[in-house]
Design an enzyme around this catalytic site. Structure first.
Site, PDB file in Angstrom:
ATOM      1  N   HIS A 119     -11.518  -7.282  -5.513  1.00 51.97           N
ATOM      2  CA  HIS A 119     -11.754  -6.407  -4.363  1.00 51.97           C
ATOM      3  C   HIS A 119     -12.514  -5.156  -4.823  1.00 51.97           C
ATOM      4  O   HIS A 119     -12.062  -4.416  -5.699  1.00 51.97           O
ATOM      5  CB  HIS A 119     -10.410  -6.037  -3.768  1.00 51.97           C
ATOM      6  N   HIS A 134       0.804  -1.218   0.000  1.00 45.84           N
ATOM      7  CA  HIS A 134       0.000   0.000   0.000  1.00 45.84           C
ATOM      8  C   HIS A 134       0.841   1.274   0.000  1.00 45.84           C
ATOM      9  O   HIS A 134       0.388   2.308   0.483  1.00 45.84           O
ATOM     10  CB  HIS A 134      -0.945   0.037   1.221  1.00 45.84           C
ATOM     11  N   GLU A 147     -13.425  -9.349   0.253  1.00 43.10           N
ATOM     12  CA  GLU A 147     -14.135  -8.059   0.134  1.00 43.10           C
ATOM     13  C   GLU A 147     -14.434  -7.736  -1.327  1.00 43.10           C
ATOM     14  O   GLU A 147     -14.236  -6.604  -1.777  1.00 43.10           O
ATOM     15  CB  GLU A 147     -13.287  -6.939   0.741  1.00 43.10           C
ATOM     16  N   CYS A 162     -16.683   1.942   2.075  1.00 43.36           N
ATOM     17  CA  CYS A 162     -15.695   2.533   1.168  1.00 43.36           C
ATOM     18  C   CYS A 162     -16.005   2.236  -0.296  1.00 43.36           C
ATOM     19  O   CYS A 162     -15.644   3.027  -1.176  1.00 43.36           O
ATOM     20  CB  CYS A 162     -14.296   1.995   1.473  1.00 43.36           C
ATOM     21  N   CYS A 172     -10.403   1.976   7.457  1.00 39.28           N
ATOM     22  CA  CYS A 172     -10.512   2.716   6.198  1.00 39.28           C
ATOM     23  C   CYS A 172     -11.820   3.484   6.090  1.00 39.28           C
ATOM     24  O   CYS A 172     -11.851   4.584   5.527  1.00 39.28           O
ATOM     25  CB  CYS A 172     -10.376   1.756   5.016  1.00 39.28           C
TER      26      CYS A 172
END
Lengths: 619, 619
Positions: free
Chosen positions: B261, B151, B313, B331, B407
């Site tokens: 995802h 990330h 996810e 999100c 997040c």
């Protein structure tokens, strides 16, 4: 090298064999005294022996499992590979080979077992500890440093199960010596007045009880009892882990349902049932009955599949039973059978034999290809058109030869090879037949031959070959078999689901015929099972059926079934190794009315992994 | 310390503001030129400013995010904590604080931004690199050693977005300096003739385009273009990772659907839309249209929620839209809004504004409590009785103050604070109103005031306060609003879904009234959505409704709705911060006929997290 005489096998014991003092209603039939000699399951067992077990042996080399053990033994150099539970694949394969040897002895199979056993034995530490991955990869961290995830007891459990199978099937004690030394090391390390801890993945519990049954050493039973009782008291949470996944949120005797990782949950329950049986612990057994009932009522697929979530491979909430994302791990069906078997022995209640039948013919058997050497890890009840295989286990791949996490293939192998042991039991009054397959059943002076084309045909003929005079012959009448009849001595009577018990004087030559109606049935789910509202499942006998794209030109994704239309069945020896297909009428919006051809669920994806559905919309 | 004058904000730009040369049909309204001044969203924004943003500031201390940066800066000692993307929470909070400051300036909020910005700036390496977790925890492994999971670009992207927001909202350039230095470091490191690699989690793409829009530096746009084009060519697979999850299986311009995802997929698509808009890349924009259409048709919940699988996810297969196990990450709804917004600008197509409305009012807004300081990570369309919360994110917990992976909360904060920017756009001919809220819209000489009780009432009154004479006023007529009317100059006409475009000479004082019918609607899903067969969803205006246990004595798990029964709606100012409830008739098998009371989905679980369902069976 000599082959152990099959004669001695007749006196040995099969899997999960309670001691004579255990508080059980029913006792298993001895190994070799219950034999499947032909028909449906024998076909599957032959494929298992001819294709799967040799494949498994190769994979243990190719995937590095055996090399891991050699590295731990110091005879090879390098780093171990694979998941932390890699050793367990070796042990499950050894167990499969042992049961297969009992079914079909060969010098070659004995030799390879001895070879693999020697690799295992060499890796064991002097004090009995054995886990190649921890011994090598985690040597700095040391033993039992992360029990929630390390699978050290889990691997030990599978080793012990393999050792018990090996001594029972071959008479060899080499692996049993390793197992006893390892169990004694565990008993010296863990317990109420020693280190208070449990493994993240149960299986040690059933294993230790079975070891006790073999060795008679109460310390093995005691350690199993300790591991069962220690759960649900915060040991896993003390590692900072959420305990649900590990079956460690609630003590076993207080739990009212199954939850968390499905395989963990049912393996633990099976072990607890063993402990309850050996100790006559009615409270514990009662708790397990409640949990089993709840599982069947709210958390079991029509296929007998267990575990509805991919996420954490776990049971869902009650009635959460999606078809497309059913996880229904092959190992969970196997664990379900193991738990149900122990409950059946303890209680004599036919519902457990019914559950075994449903799980074996559907949720379990779908896990292996007809050819015998490809496996499903995950057993959904629906595959959509355009399903994308985004990982190793995805059913959209079709069955596969092995997996990154290879727990299922050798688990299937050991289960198929030991299946003969699940057919019948005995008690003081006679013999009970629970599963129907052509074969022989012997118990003391009683000798029976079973003839049947089950599950294709509902006629089960039992011939009395030898009889001591009076005894009770009990035949299970499955819960789905309303209108079944038994014919004996020229008299036919209707029998209700449960056991048809015929206690009488028997003479050699007597014949009993059980006729189970093989009408096609449509099944509707409980209204809380939102995933299949407005749908029916089609069943015939013990088999759940599925619509597969290979049999339809219209998209299976769009099929509707007319539940009022007549359904016909036809045996097709040419199709899928010989199956009875069901035909009925349905429609799609685009194609209008059309014929539906349904095949047994277990046989799906043997003609490519195309769209499939078990639950078919009526609206 | 001085507060930047709100006057200067009127000339600054809001989020996702294409350059004047971009190939877009519509241009955003400048920051401060589109203001929500009251009503539904203002209430939510006030809670965001009063409760959520201060909470976020505290959590950045409590969860260790700021301390991580201090450790990286060398001003604190110790080990960093939290996930590898911990820095991104700080940046998302900074972005939220910036937009909130533009909405509601205060010296206190400016001071705290400057304080946090200083912590960030101090952690940056001399060459521009910045990621506290890699700098400290992974200092031995070094930078960019595991891009699929590290990330590093993701955190950089959020920093850049925060920096752009900060300079636009406060005029402060401190964070922008950090961002430019970091972006230049990235541009010097990655690219076709440099290191060829992509981050496992997109967001850098939108961020770099927005940075280009702020700085005018083409190298920032070029790097964004590179990151978009580099995907789908095996870079992630080269790390041994399955690429679907990372949106790296298929090049963006070849993809026909979204997969993997969900947040990754929609963030990437938003970035690609930005690139397509700036470069006039019609082929890329066409690919994104196809993907968006397919997403809406086959992979979007009625709530606008995106992503049907807990496992990874991720988006599921087409029509795989379970209600109970809907993931629909908060999100993902935010990313969906961002993507739709860019598509709206590029195409002017009302379907994107419709999608924004659906996502905002339902899938997004359910993610935050009415009080403003508790959040859902996961937004299912059903919660069962007896649902067990087996982990941090489980909806059965109810909304929570923070998460291990945090997040969502700061993502909600930045979205609510910047919502004013999504209300309206302009083009050469006039102004377009896309979302309805009381407020003001200014574009050049055009000044409008909007009055409405939307979404409770369907009347939207637009007053022309200032006008240059002739211009086109376009009012979005939502896809659900059949029978809508517009009244202007004493004439009422029916208008169809899309945009009602009134191009005429306007004078100050002119009033236009849009009337959207607020009848209660029942919605049926596509027949391939197996999860909701035999069910309807109830909608009114832009709101999806839900049956919640708090309003019923009969178990919500067993409710059926009578879709033929009349439905009434009533505004209840006392309930759930003021909501319009829908009442109709239904039944349960046990209770017989009964009244159903439905509340807006977004408001569920504000009276405890009890059983709830959006899709209600009719059979």
């Amino acid at each position: 090298m000599t082959t152990t005489s099959p004669r001695t096998l007749g006196t040995a014991r099969g899997p999960a064999h309670p001691t004579d003092t255990a508080s059980v209603r029913l006792q298993p039939i001895g190994l070799g005294e219950s034999r499947i000699t032909g028909g449906f399951w024998a076909q599957r067992q032959r494929a298992n022996g001819a294709a799967a077990i040799p494949l498994g042996r190769r994979r243990l080399d190719e995937a590095g499992n055996l090399e891991n053990l050699r590295i731990a033994a110091g005879v090879s150099a390098g780093e171990v590979v694979g998941p932390i539970f890699a050793d367990s694949d070796v042990y499950k394969w050894l167990e499969a080979a042992a049961w297969e040897y009992a079914r079909n002895p060969s010098n070659e199979l004995l030799a390879v077992q001895r070879e693999v056993t020697a690799v295992v034995a060499a890796a064991q530490a002097d004090d009995g500890y054995l886990n190649s991955v921890v011994q090598v990869r985690h040597r700095d961290r040391g033993r039992y440093a992360d029990l929630p995830w390390s699978h050290e007891h889990y691997c030990a459990g599978h080793l012990i199960q393999a050792a018990v199978a090996q001594v029972r099937c071959t008479g060899d004690t080499a692996l049993l010596d390793v197992a006893v030394k390892l169990a004694d090391h565990l008993a010296a390390t863990f317990g109420e007045d020693r280190r208070h801890d449990v493994d993240g993945h149960p299986v040690i519990e059933t294993a230790l009880v079975e070891l006790y049954r073999e060795t008679g050493e109460v310390r093995h039973l005691e350690l199993a009892r300790y591991f069962v009782e220690a759960r649900g008291h915060g040991l896993i949470a003390a590692y900072g882990q959420e305990p649900t996944y590990f079956s460690d949120r609630v003590p076993v005797r207080e739990a009212t349902t199954v939850e968390g990782h499905a395989v963990r949950a049912v393996y633990l329950a099976a072990g607890a049932a063993d402990v309850a049986a050996e100790l006559g612990d009615g409270e514990l057994l009662g708790a397990l009955r409640r949990q089993f009932d709840d599982m069947i009522a709210t958390k079991t697929y029509v296929t007998g599949g267990l575990g509805s979530r991919w996420d954490r491979e776990s049971f869902g909430d009650p009635y959460e039973l999606p078809t497309d994302r059913a996880y229904a791990e092959t190992c969970a069906a196997i664990g379900g059978v193991q738990w149900a078997w122990r409950m059946l022995l303890a209680t004599g209640d036919a519902l457990y034999a019914d559950a075994i039948e449903r799980m074996l013919f559907n949720g379990f058997l779908g896990g292996i290809s007809l050819a015998g050497a490809e496996f499903f890890y995950v057993n959904p009840l629906q595959l959509r058109g355009g399903a994308h295989a985004d990982e190793n286990r995805s059913p959209a791949h079709g069955r596969r030869g092995w997996f990154d996490c290879a727990c299922c293939p050798p688990n299937v192998m050991r289960t198929l090879a030991s299946l003969d042991g699940y057919v019948a039991t005995r008690d003081a009054r006679g013999v009970q037949l629970h599963q129907y397959a052509p074969g022989t059943v012997t118990s003391g002076d009683i000798e029976l031959v079973v003839e049947t084309e089950y599950p294709w045909d509902g006629l089960v003929r039992v011939r009395v070959v030898a009889a001591p005079g009076r005894f009770a012959l009990s035949l299970r009448v499955p819960g789905w078999a309303g209108g079944a009849t038994v014919t004996a001595g020229g008299t036919t009577q209707e029998v209700r689901p449960g056991y048809a018990r015929l206690e009488q004087d028997w003479t050699p030559g007597d014949v009993v015929e059980l006729r189970l109606p093989m009408d096609v049935r449509t099944t509707v789910a409980h209204p809380r099972v939102d995933a299949v509202r407005g749908c029916v499942a089609v069943e015939r006998g013990p088999l759940v059926y599925a619509a597969e794209q290979a049999d339809h030109t219209a998209p299976v994704d769009d099929l509707h079934i007319d539940p009022a239309a007549p359904a016909a069945s036809e045996h097709r020896p040419d199709l899928l190794g010989g199956v009875t297909v069901v035909t009925t009428r349905g429609r799609t919006d685009a194609d209008g009315e059309l014929d539906l051809t349904l095949v047994p669920y277990y046989a799906w994806a043997n003609r490519g992994a195309g769209p499939m559905r078990v639950w078919i919309p009526t609206i």
